[in-house]
Enzyme design. Structure first.
Site, PDB file in Angstrom:
ATOM      1  N   SER A   1      42.727  72.623  25.398  1.00  9.05           N
ATOM      2  CA  SER A   1      42.543  71.818  24.189  1.00  9.05           C
ATOM      3  C   SER A   1      41.848  70.514  24.548  1.00  9.05           C
ATOM      4  O   SER A   1      41.681  70.174  25.722  1.00  9.05           O
ATOM      5  CB  SER A   1      43.896  71.518  23.507  1.00  9.05           C
ATOM      6  OG  SER A   1      44.710  70.722  24.361  1.00  9.05           O
TER       7      SER A   1
ATOM      8  N   ILE B  33      39.751  67.244  25.394  1.00  7.62           N
ATOM      9  CA  ILE B  33      38.625  66.933  26.268  1.00  7.62           C
ATOM     10  C   ILE B  33      38.375  68.072  27.248  1.00  7.62           C
ATOM     11  O   ILE B  33      37.230  68.448  27.508  1.00  7.62           O
ATOM     12  CB  ILE B  33      38.879  65.604  27.021  1.00  7.62           C
ATOM     13  CG1 ILE B  33      38.915  64.427  26.028  1.00  7.62           C
ATOM     14  CG2 ILE B  33      37.787  65.364  28.067  1.00  7.62           C
ATOM     15  CD1 ILE B  33      39.337  63.108  26.652  1.00  7.62           C
TER      16      ILE B  33
ATOM     17  N   TYR C  58      52.996  56.085  29.740  1.00  4.05           N
ATOM     18  CA  TYR C  58      51.641  56.631  29.880  1.00  4.05           C
ATOM     19  C   TYR C  58      50.750  55.642  30.632  1.00  4.05           C
ATOM     20  O   TYR C  58      50.029  56.025  31.559  1.00  4.05           O
ATOM     21  CB  TYR C  58      51.073  56.918  28.493  1.00  4.05           C
ATOM     22  CG  TYR C  58      49.683  57.493  28.487  1.00  4.05           C
ATOM     23  CD1 TYR C  58      49.446  58.803  28.904  1.00  4.05           C
ATOM     24  CD2 TYR C  58      48.592  56.740  28.050  1.00  4.05           C
ATOM     25  CE1 TYR C  58      48.161  59.343  28.888  1.00  4.05           C
ATOM     26  CE2 TYR C  58      47.317  57.266  28.029  1.00  4.05           C
ATOM     27  CZ  TYR C  58      47.105  58.567  28.449  1.00  4.05           C
ATOM     28  OH  TYR C  58      45.838  59.103  28.433  1.00  4.05           O
TER      29      TYR C  58
ATOM     30  N   LYS D  40      48.851  56.161  34.305  1.00  2.48           N
ATOM     31  CA  LYS D  40      47.403  56.018  34.478  1.00  2.48           C
ATOM     32  C   LYS D  40      47.063  54.879  35.436  1.00  2.48           C
ATOM     33  O   LYS D  40      46.096  54.968  36.204  1.00  2.48           O
ATOM     34  CB  LYS D  40      46.727  55.798  33.117  1.00  2.48           C
ATOM     35  CG  LYS D  40      46.849  56.993  32.173  1.00  2.48           C
ATOM     36  CD  LYS D  40      46.258  58.261  32.758  1.00  2.48           C
ATOM     37  CE  LYS D  40      46.277  59.422  31.781  1.00  2.48           C
ATOM     38  NZ  LYS D  40      45.676  60.655  32.325  1.00  2.48           N
TER      39      LYS D  40
ATOM     40  N   SER E 218      41.147  64.539  19.455  1.00  3.65           N
ATOM     41  CA  SER E 218      41.674  65.673  20.217  1.00  3.65           C
ATOM     42  C   SER E 218      43.090  65.944  19.750  1.00  3.65           C
ATOM     43  O   SER E 218      43.601  65.283  18.845  1.00  3.65           O
ATOM     44  CB  SER E 218      41.652  65.374  21.721  1.00  3.65           C
ATOM     45  OG  SER E 218      42.630  64.403  22.054  1.00  3.65           O
TER      46      SER E 218
END
Length: 333
Positions: free
Chosen positions: A58, A60, A201, A205, A237
């Site tokens: 799904s 990107i 998150y 990252k 997305s």
């Protein structure tokens, strides 16, 4: 001499104004956009290369698979949902000249680190080599820290960070033996800045940014092994439908309108430009996130002030049931 000084000053001012105009209209950092216009083309650099894309079912990763197939790259596509991977493979075959054997569907759970060596060997057995690894698998987050269970943070780190570096370790061993290859990691603008509703998150990252920046310095004896980090902003997305929330059993009820975000195909194209040109870190985003990236890099005090203002609105949007970024992202026409 006075006229020469004035001419030089005028030329410098004009160049600055041109750069400011480009920046105002940009959807990527200026180094990346220069590479898009004047640099190497993905059509030439990636044709015939073996590219392994994780998170390919799904978003990107899916779009990257389609564009790579059209370019003539040989594909290994991985995710947890094999049925969705088969759907992606079917479309890749329809839109390209690739044959059935040119696309390997390989189910992969990034959190099952014990399976990563065998998965790598499967790709190598099928194609004989891995030219490019695209670390795209992962999940985002939408929850406030004070409401979020700590096991959510553990799950985010296991998937986004530890799963990614585990797979990288096995593929890198192969690339070191060949003395060439590209390790491409889809990070995020959240790996550069901080933002509310995504504390875990952002942490994962930031960890990836630190890890791959450090890894790059360990590979100076292998100049043909590239370490490339892609930092997208908000993209159209399925990432919002699959985010972590305040507990592992809860999913988000309403992902909101995503039309204001960057089209996925544009993000994928700029990613492939980055890969073709070995852009070590690419910022792919519309404003205001692109502007914040520059501020965070060059004027962090202003960036903190701006993110505090944006953050309040982001939380208000989230609590109102609309997309967190909806009220200040540029509407696509």
């Amino acid at each position: 001499m006075a006229w020469l000084c004035l001419a030089l000053a005028g030329g410098a001012l004009l160049a600055l104004l041109v750069q400011l105009l480009r920046w105002r209209r940009a959807d990527g950092d200026l180094t990346l956009l220069w590479a898009e216009k004047w640099g190497k083309k993905p059509e030439h650099e990636l044709r015939g290369k073996v590219v392994w894309v994780t998170g390919a079912s799904s978003g990107i990763g899916e779009e990257l698979s389609y564009q790579l197939a059209k370019l003539g790259a040989l594909l290994a596509i991985s995710a947890r949902r094999e049925d969705e991977l088969q759907r992606v493979k079917k479309k890749c075959l329809q839109i390209s000249s690739l044959s059935e054997n040119d696309i390997l569907v390989l189910r992969l759970d990034l959190t099952d680190r014990s399976s990563h060596e065998a998965a790598t060997n499967s790709v190598l057995k099928h194609f004989g080599k891995i030219d490019v690894l695209v670390n795209n698998g992962g999940r985002s987050q939408r929850s406030l820290f004070v409401d979020t269970n700590l096991d959510v943070y553990n799950a985010i780190i296991e998937l986004n960070y530890l799963g990614t570096i585990s797979l990288t370790k096995h593929v890198l061993n192969h690339m070191i033996q060949r003395k060439k290859g590209k390790i491409v990691t889809v990070s995020s603008v959240m790996g550069i800045m901080g933002a509310p509703l995504a504390t875990g998150y952002c942490a994962s990252k930031h960890a990836l940014q630190g890890f791959f920046n450090s890894l790059r310095t360990e590979l100076t004896d292998y100049p043909e092994i590239s370490v490339i980090q892609i930092c997208p902003g908000p993209v159209q997305s399925q990432i919002i439908q699959n985010v972590f929330t305040e507990n592992l059993a809860k999913s988000i009820e309403n992902s909101g309108d995503q039309s204001h975000k960057m089209p996925t195909d544009r993000c994928a194209r700029l990613t492939l430009v980055s890969v073709a040109n070995d852009v070590q870190e690419a910022w792919i985003s519309d404003h205001p996130y692109l502007a914040v990236c520059y501020l965070w890099q060059y004027a962090p005090t202003w960036a903190w002030w701006l993110m505090n203002r944006m953050g309040k609105r982001r939380i208000q949007n989230f609590k109102s049931g609309i997309d967190a970024d909806a009220s200040y992202s540029r509407k696509k026409k």
